[in-house]
Design a protein around this motif. Sequence first.
Motif, PDB file in Angstrom:
ATOM      1  N   TRP A  61      -2.268  -4.697   3.829  1.00 46.63           N
ATOM      2  CA  TRP A  61      -2.669  -3.355   3.404  1.00 46.63           C
ATOM      3  C   TRP A  61      -2.762  -3.303   1.888  1.00 46.63           C
ATOM      4  O   TRP A  61      -3.722  -2.783   1.334  1.00 46.63           O
ATOM      5  CB  TRP A  61      -1.650  -2.308   3.869  1.00 46.63           C
ATOM      6  CG  TRP A  61      -2.022  -1.646   5.145  1.00 46.63           C
ATOM      7  CD1 TRP A  61      -1.647  -2.015   6.408  1.00 46.63           C
ATOM      8  CD2 TRP A  61      -2.847  -0.490   5.298  1.00 46.63           C
ATOM      9  NE1 TRP A  61      -2.187  -1.160   7.316  1.00 46.63           N
ATOM     10  CE2 TRP A  61      -2.922  -0.214   6.663  1.00 46.63           C
ATOM     11  CE3 TRP A  61      -3.522   0.331   4.397  1.00 46.63           C
ATOM     12  CZ2 TRP A  61      -3.644   0.855   7.158  1.00 46.63           C
ATOM     13  CZ3 TRP A  61      -4.247   1.397   4.895  1.00 46.63           C
ATOM     14  CH2 TRP A  61      -4.300   1.647   6.262  1.00 46.63           C
ATOM     15  N   ILE A  79       1.855  -5.410   6.383  1.00 53.43           N
ATOM     16  CA  ILE A  79       2.033  -4.488   5.261  1.00 53.43           C
ATOM     17  C   ILE A  79       1.446  -5.096   3.992  1.00 53.43           C
ATOM     18  O   ILE A  79       0.741  -4.438   3.228  1.00 53.43           O
ATOM     19  CB  ILE A  79       3.519  -4.124   5.086  1.00 53.43           C
ATOM     20  CG1 ILE A  79       3.970  -3.263   6.266  1.00 53.43           C
ATOM     21  CG2 ILE A  79       3.768  -3.423   3.757  1.00 53.43           C
ATOM     22  CD1 ILE A  79       5.460  -3.075   6.369  1.00 53.43           C
ATOM     23  N   MET A  82       2.570   1.059   7.666  1.00 47.68           N
ATOM     24  CA  MET A  82       1.638   1.391   6.592  1.00 47.68           C
ATOM     25  C   MET A  82       0.509   2.197   7.186  1.00 47.68           C
ATOM     26  O   MET A  82       0.086   1.964   8.304  1.00 47.68           O
ATOM     27  CB  MET A  82       1.056   0.119   5.987  1.00 47.68           C
ATOM     28  CG  MET A  82       1.530  -0.320   4.623  1.00 47.68           C
ATOM     29  SD  MET A  82       2.354   0.794   3.548  1.00 47.68           S
ATOM     30  CE  MET A  82       1.035   1.587   2.720  1.00 47.68           C
ATOM     31  N   THR A 120       8.646   1.247   2.834  1.00 48.33           N
ATOM     32  CA  THR A 120       7.545   1.592   3.738  1.00 48.33           C
ATOM     33  C   THR A 120       8.083   1.929   5.125  1.00 48.33           C
ATOM     34  O   THR A 120       7.360   2.461   5.947  1.00 48.33           O
ATOM     35  CB  THR A 120       6.556   0.422   3.890  1.00 48.33           C
ATOM     36  OG1 THR A 120       7.206  -0.665   4.532  1.00 48.33           O
ATOM     37  CG2 THR A 120       5.978   0.010   2.552  1.00 48.33           C
ATOM     38  N   LEU A 135       0.021   5.041   1.889  1.00 44.70           N
ATOM     39  CA  LEU A 135      -0.623   4.373   0.757  1.00 44.70           C
ATOM     40  C   LEU A 135      -0.952   5.373  -0.349  1.00 44.70           C
ATOM     41  O   LEU A 135      -0.699   5.102  -1.520  1.00 44.70           O
ATOM     42  CB  LEU A 135      -1.886   3.655   1.224  1.00 44.70           C
ATOM     43  CG  LEU A 135      -2.592   2.803   0.179  1.00 44.70           C
ATOM     44  CD1 LEU A 135      -1.707   1.652  -0.260  1.00 44.70           C
ATOM     45  CD2 LEU A 135      -3.900   2.275   0.734  1.00 44.70           C
TER      46      LEU A 135
END
Length: 135
Positions: free
Chosen positions: A69, A66, A36, A32, A41
């Motif tokens: 998320w 993260i 994020m 990542t 995503l």
Amino acid sequence: MHVSDKILIVEGKTDKHRIEEVLVEPVHIICTHGTMGISKLDEILEESNGSEVYILTDSDREGRKIRQWFKRHISEGTHVYIDSNYGEVSRCPLDYLAMLLAHHGFYVDERLLMKGKFENEEILRKNRYNQPYSS
């Protein structure tokens, strides 16, 4: 070598390289890069395409953000937690990572598994995911 349908999401390249030192199966590892967003995503969801998704982030503030998320947007993902004493995935000892990943069904280098350090030592010894390293 076993072909994996697993995706492992980590924060950065050093985490990815550390994990690759432990695994003996090909796993798609996505970084990542510490951030994020919706576009990231969407990219991850597109790449996952029916694979098992595992989220392994650092135990710091950014890692928790993260992870949140993913908890919100990928409910079927499996969250793998490191001991907060290590703080970062890249700082975890190889034997600890091997034990952690084997516990979650990853094929790991059996030479890295710690002996006598965990309650489930007998289970891990018989675990089909523990295999000798072969290059």
